[in-house]
Design a protein around this motif. Structure first.
Motif, PDB file in Angstrom:
ATOM      1  N   LEU A 158       0.914   0.521  15.925  1.00  0.00           N
ATOM      2  CA  LEU A 158       1.251   1.653  15.055  1.00  0.00           C
ATOM      3  C   LEU A 158      -0.058   2.222  14.515  1.00  0.00           C
ATOM      4  CD1 LEU A 158       3.942  -0.409  13.244  1.00  0.00           C
ATOM      5  CD2 LEU A 158       4.511   1.772  14.262  1.00  0.00           C
ATOM      6  N   ASP A 159      -0.420   3.416  14.993  1.00  0.00           N
ATOM      7  CA  ASP A 159      -1.688   3.997  14.564  1.00  0.00           C
ATOM      8  C   ASP A 159      -1.442   4.837  13.310  1.00  0.00           C
ATOM      9  OD1 ASP A 159      -4.340   4.620  14.517  1.00  0.00           O
ATOM     10  OD2 ASP A 159      -4.353   5.794  16.362  1.00  0.00           O
ATOM     11  N   GLU A 160      -1.879   4.316  12.177  1.00  0.00           N
ATOM     12  CA  GLU A 160      -1.697   4.958  10.867  1.00  0.00           C
ATOM     13  C   GLU A 160      -0.261   5.430  10.652  1.00  0.00           C
ATOM     14  OE1 GLU A 160      -4.922   7.505   9.679  1.00  0.00           O
ATOM     15  OE2 GLU A 160      -6.320   6.350  10.877  1.00  0.00           O
ATOM     16  N   PRO A 161       0.676   4.474  10.599  1.00  0.00           N
ATOM     17  CA  PRO A 161       2.098   4.851  10.525  1.00  0.00           C
ATOM     18  C   PRO A 161       2.485   5.573   9.250  1.00  0.00           C
ATOM     19  CG  PRO A 161       1.824   2.482  10.157  1.00  0.00           C
ATOM     20  CD  PRO A 161       0.495   3.003  10.602  1.00  0.00           C
ATOM     21  N   THR A 162       1.667   5.454   8.197  1.00  0.00           N
ATOM     22  CA  THR A 162       2.076   6.077   6.932  1.00  0.00           C
ATOM     23  C   THR A 162       1.090   7.137   6.455  1.00  0.00           C
ATOM     24  OG1 THR A 162       1.016   4.368   5.610  1.00  0.00           O
ATOM     25  CG2 THR A 162       3.303   3.976   6.204  1.00  0.00           C
ATOM     26  N   ALA A 163       0.217   7.592   7.366  1.00  0.00           N
ATOM     27  CA  ALA A 163      -0.744   8.626   6.942  1.00  0.00           C
ATOM     28  C   ALA A 163       0.029   9.886   6.558  1.00  0.00           C
ATOM     29  CB  ALA A 163      -1.714   8.922   8.076  1.00  0.00           C
ATOM     30  N   GLY A 164      -0.241  10.375   5.371  1.00  0.00           N
ATOM     31  CA  GLY A 164       0.362  11.635   4.935  1.00  0.00           C
ATOM     32  C   GLY A 164       1.835  11.560   4.549  1.00  0.00           C
ATOM     33  N   VAL A 165       2.389  10.357   4.378  1.00  0.00           N
ATOM     34  CA  VAL A 165       3.802  10.296   3.956  1.00  0.00           C
ATOM     35  C   VAL A 165       3.881   9.872   2.488  1.00  0.00           C
ATOM     36  CG1 VAL A 165       4.528   9.688   6.314  1.00  0.00           C
ATOM     37  CG2 VAL A 165       4.377   7.908   4.594  1.00  0.00           C
ATOM     38  N   ASP A 166       4.996  10.233   1.828  1.00  0.00           N
ATOM     39  CA  ASP A 166       5.080   9.923   0.401  1.00  0.00           C
ATOM     40  C   ASP A 166       5.390   8.434   0.193  1.00  0.00           C
ATOM     41  OD1 ASP A 166       7.817   9.484   0.583  1.00  0.00           O
ATOM     42  OD2 ASP A 166       8.319  11.525   0.010  1.00  0.00           O
ATOM     43  N   VAL A 167       5.338   8.013  -1.077  1.00  0.00           N
ATOM     44  CA  VAL A 167       5.438   6.591  -1.396  1.00  0.00           C
ATOM     45  C   VAL A 167       6.760   5.990  -0.910  1.00  0.00           C
ATOM     46  CG1 VAL A 167       5.487   4.936  -3.305  1.00  0.00           C
ATOM     47  CG2 VAL A 167       3.961   6.875  -3.386  1.00  0.00           C
ATOM     48  N   ILE A 188       0.620  -4.578  15.557  1.00  0.00           N
ATOM     49  CA  ILE A 188      -0.756  -4.291  15.167  1.00  0.00           C
ATOM     50  C   ILE A 188      -0.772  -2.872  14.624  1.00  0.00           C
ATOM     51  CG2 ILE A 188      -3.143  -4.057  15.984  1.00  0.00           C
ATOM     52  CD1 ILE A 188      -2.254  -6.048  18.266  1.00  0.00           C
ATOM     53  N   LEU A 189      -1.231  -2.719  13.398  1.00  0.00           N
ATOM     54  CA  LEU A 189      -1.228  -1.384  12.811  1.00  0.00           C
ATOM     55  C   LEU A 189      -2.608  -1.054  12.274  1.00  0.00           C
ATOM     56  CD1 LEU A 189      -0.896  -1.448   9.329  1.00  0.00           C
ATOM     57  CD2 LEU A 189       0.990  -2.830  10.155  1.00  0.00           C
ATOM     58  N   THR A 190      -2.897   0.232  12.229  1.00  0.00           N
ATOM     59  CA  THR A 190      -4.148   0.652  11.610  1.00  0.00           C
ATOM     60  C   THR A 190      -3.816   1.356  10.303  1.00  0.00           C
ATOM     61  OG1 THR A 190      -4.258   2.872  12.549  1.00  0.00           O
ATOM     62  CG2 THR A 190      -5.138   1.095  13.899  1.00  0.00           C
ATOM     63  N   THR A 191      -4.695   1.243   9.375  1.00  0.00           N
ATOM     64  CA  THR A 191      -4.446   1.867   8.081  1.00  0.00           C
ATOM     65  C   THR A 191      -5.746   2.116   7.327  1.00  0.00           C
ATOM     66  OG1 THR A 191      -3.215   1.646   6.001  1.00  0.00           O
ATOM     67  CG2 THR A 191      -4.048  -0.392   6.950  1.00  0.00           C
ATOM     68  N   HIS A 192      -5.672   3.101   6.413  1.00  0.00           N
ATOM     69  CA  HIS A 192      -6.784   3.341   5.483  1.00  0.00           C
ATOM     70  C   HIS A 192      -6.511   2.634   4.173  1.00  0.00           C
ATOM     71  CE1 HIS A 192      -7.814   7.571   7.294  1.00  0.00           C
ATOM     72  NE2 HIS A 192      -8.048   6.589   8.117  1.00  0.00           N
ATOM     73  N   TYR A 193      -5.267   2.150   4.007  1.00  0.00           N
ATOM     74  CA  TYR A 193      -4.827   1.706   2.685  1.00  0.00           C
ATOM     75  C   TYR A 193      -4.857   0.189   2.547  1.00  0.00           C
ATOM     76  CZ  TYR A 193      -2.829   6.387   2.997  1.00  0.00           C
ATOM     77  OH  TYR A 193      -2.651   7.721   3.186  1.00  0.00           O
ATOM     78  N   ILE A 194      -5.642  -0.291   1.602  1.00  0.00           N
ATOM     79  CA  ILE A 194      -5.729  -1.729   1.358  1.00  0.00           C
ATOM     80  C   ILE A 194      -4.368  -2.283   0.953  1.00  0.00           C
ATOM     81  CG2 ILE A 194      -6.721  -3.475  -0.187  1.00  0.00           C
ATOM     82  CD1 ILE A 194      -9.247  -1.655  -0.225  1.00  0.00           C
ATOM     83  N   GLU A 195      -3.633  -1.530   0.123  1.00  0.00           N
ATOM     84  CA  GLU A 195      -2.344  -2.046  -0.341  1.00  0.00           C
ATOM     85  C   GLU A 195      -1.353  -2.178   0.819  1.00  0.00           C
ATOM     86  OE1 GLU A 195      -3.597   0.833  -1.127  1.00  0.00           O
ATOM     87  OE2 GLU A 195      -2.100   2.414  -1.287  1.00  0.00           O
ATOM     88  N   GLU A 196      -1.521  -1.341   1.820  1.00  0.00           N
ATOM     89  CA  GLU A 196      -0.632  -1.422   2.970  1.00  0.00           C
ATOM     90  C   GLU A 196      -0.934  -2.680   3.799  1.00  0.00           C
ATOM     91  OE1 GLU A 196       1.061   2.028   4.863  1.00  0.00           O
ATOM     92  OE2 GLU A 196      -0.318   1.655   6.512  1.00  0.00           O
ATOM     93  N   ALA A 197      -2.222  -2.918   3.990  1.00  0.00           N
ATOM     94  CA  ALA A 197      -2.631  -4.124   4.725  1.00  0.00           C
ATOM     95  C   ALA A 197      -2.144  -5.360   3.975  1.00  0.00           C
ATOM     96  CB  ALA A 197      -4.147  -4.142   4.860  1.00  0.00           C
ATOM     97  N   GLU A 198      -2.294  -5.328   2.671  1.00  0.00           N
ATOM     98  CA  GLU A 198      -1.902  -6.457   1.831  1.00  0.00           C
ATOM     99  C   GLU A 198      -0.395  -6.668   1.873  1.00  0.00           C
ATOM    100  OE1 GLU A 198      -2.874  -5.739  -2.237  1.00  0.00           O
ATOM    101  OE2 GLU A 198      -2.731  -7.841  -2.788  1.00  0.00           O
ATOM    102  N   GLU A 199       0.342  -5.579   1.855  1.00  0.00           N
ATOM    103  CA  GLU A 199       1.810  -5.666   1.826  1.00  0.00           C
ATOM    104  C   GLU A 199       2.375  -6.179   3.152  1.00  0.00           C
ATOM    105  OE1 GLU A 199       4.196  -5.059  -0.485  1.00  0.00           O
ATOM    106  OE2 GLU A 199       5.797  -5.318   0.996  1.00  0.00           O
ATOM    107  N   MET A 200       1.795  -5.707   4.239  1.00  0.00           N
ATOM    108  CA  MET A 200       2.460  -5.936   5.519  1.00  0.00           C
ATOM    109  C   MET A 200       1.898  -7.050   6.380  1.00  0.00           C
ATOM    110  SD  MET A 200       3.993  -2.655   7.160  1.00  0.00           S
ATOM    111  CE  MET A 200       2.790  -1.415   7.343  1.00  0.00           C
ATOM    112  N   ALA A 201       0.565  -7.232   6.331  1.00  0.00           N
ATOM    113  CA  ALA A 201      -0.038  -8.029   7.401  1.00  0.00           C
ATOM    114  C   ALA A 201      -0.159  -9.514   7.079  1.00  0.00           C
ATOM    115  CB  ALA A 201      -1.424  -7.462   7.707  1.00  0.00           C
ATOM    116  N   ASP A 202      -0.155 -10.323   8.136  1.00  0.00           N
ATOM    117  CA  ASP A 202      -0.486 -11.749   7.994  1.00  0.00           C
ATOM    118  C   ASP A 202      -2.001 -11.906   7.953  1.00  0.00           C
ATOM    119  OD1 ASP A 202       2.249 -12.526   8.409  1.00  0.00           O
ATOM    120  OD2 ASP A 202       1.946 -12.014  10.511  1.00  0.00           O
ATOM    121  N   ARG A 203      -2.661 -11.115   8.819  1.00  0.00           N
ATOM    122  CA  ARG A 203      -4.129 -11.127   8.839  1.00  0.00           C
ATOM    123  C   ARG A 203      -4.620  -9.689   8.851  1.00  0.00           C
ATOM    124  NH1 ARG A 203      -7.069 -13.713  13.387  1.00  0.00           N
ATOM    125  NH2 ARG A 203      -5.412 -12.730  14.607  1.00  0.00           N
TER     126      ARG A 203
END
Ligand code: ATP
Length: 236
Positions: A158-167, A188-203
């Motif tokens: 998922l390449d930046e699945p939440t870029a530009g979407v609301d909360v 495997i997802l890419t993100t700019h958002y630390i909170e997203e990585a923290e919320e979703m990922a194992d690593r």
């Protein structure tokens, strides 16, 4: 356990001379959710595009579930579903036709029941006969995921699945990704958002200027780099 994806010594210098990826090594376990975190231009899309066989690496090897992605690109690609950043669908087509077509493109005929299940899982069933242009932004993103899952891949990018979407849409996407993992998909997802990585990922892997700076399990990463420091670390 054998990793489902193994990236060894992968680098990329584009024809322009730009060195988008330095030497990247990465292993992903089956069933894992891995987040690649980095700012604009860090090399996230380049790395995903190389793994998916869209961009040729300048060096290195990639193994996808035992298949060499460079020597056997088709076999490796069959294992991968890619949700790109851009809306890459025919807006005049229906949700059902788009998803079925994607399945056929991979040479997987039949199994309409599987497609029906994907559409139900993604809450798209009621919209299956709608043209994509008629859907909301969030639903359009779900169609991209349905399309990527149509051929029953083992790994979903998922390449930046939440870029530009609301909360609220972002939270929906997080829930959705976790549900897909419960069904056994490696994500495997890419993100700019630390909170997203923290919320979703194992690593989480932190990438900047083409360099994979560190790969840590989420807890260790958050301990190592407080959110503020991490923001600072990622400023170009
Ligand atoms: P974003 O978060 O903005 O999507 P990214 O981390 O996905 O960024 P990439 O798209 O991989 O980063 O780009 C990495 C670098 O490579 C950037 O400097 C970009 O301009 C450059 N780049 C990407 N594609 C090409 C190309 N086809 N030719 C030349 N340079 C490119």
């Amino acid at each position: 356990m054998q990793p489902i994806l193994s990236v060894r010594g992968v680098s990329k210098t584009y024809a322009s001379g730009h060195r988008a990826l330095k030497t990247v090594d990465l292993e992903i376990a089956k069933g894992e959710i891995f987040a690649l975190l980095g700012p604009n231009g860090a090399g996230k899309t380049t790395l995903i595009s190389i793994i998916c066989g869209i961009v040729t690496p300048s060096s290195g090897t990639i193994t996808v579930d035992g298949h060499d992605a460079i020597a056997e690109p088709r076999a490796a690609r069959m294992k991968i579903g890619l949700v790109p950043q851009e809306l890459s669908v025919d807006m005049f087509e229906t949700v059902l036709a788009t998803t079925r077509y994607s399945r056929r493109l991979f040479g997987r005929a039949g199994h309409d029941a599987y497609i029906d299940e994907v559409l139900r899982d993604l809450s798209l069933w009621d919209k299956r006969n709608s043209k994509i242009m008629e859907l909301s932004g969030g639903m359009k993103r779900r169609v991209l995921i349905a399309k990527a899952l149509a051929h029953e891949p083992d790994i979903l990018f998922l390449d930046e699945p939440t870029a530009g979407v609301d909360v609220s849409l972002r939270r929906d996407m997080w829930k959705l990704v976790k549900r897909l993992r419960e069904k056994g998909t490696t994500i495997i997802l890419t993100t700019h958002y630390i909170e997203e990585a923290e919320e979703m990922a194992d690593r989480v892997g932190v990438i900047n200027k083409g360099e994979l700076l560190l790969v840590e399990d989420k807890a260790a990463l958050m301990k190592k780099l407080g959110k503020r420091e991490m923001d600072i670390a990622l400023v170009e």
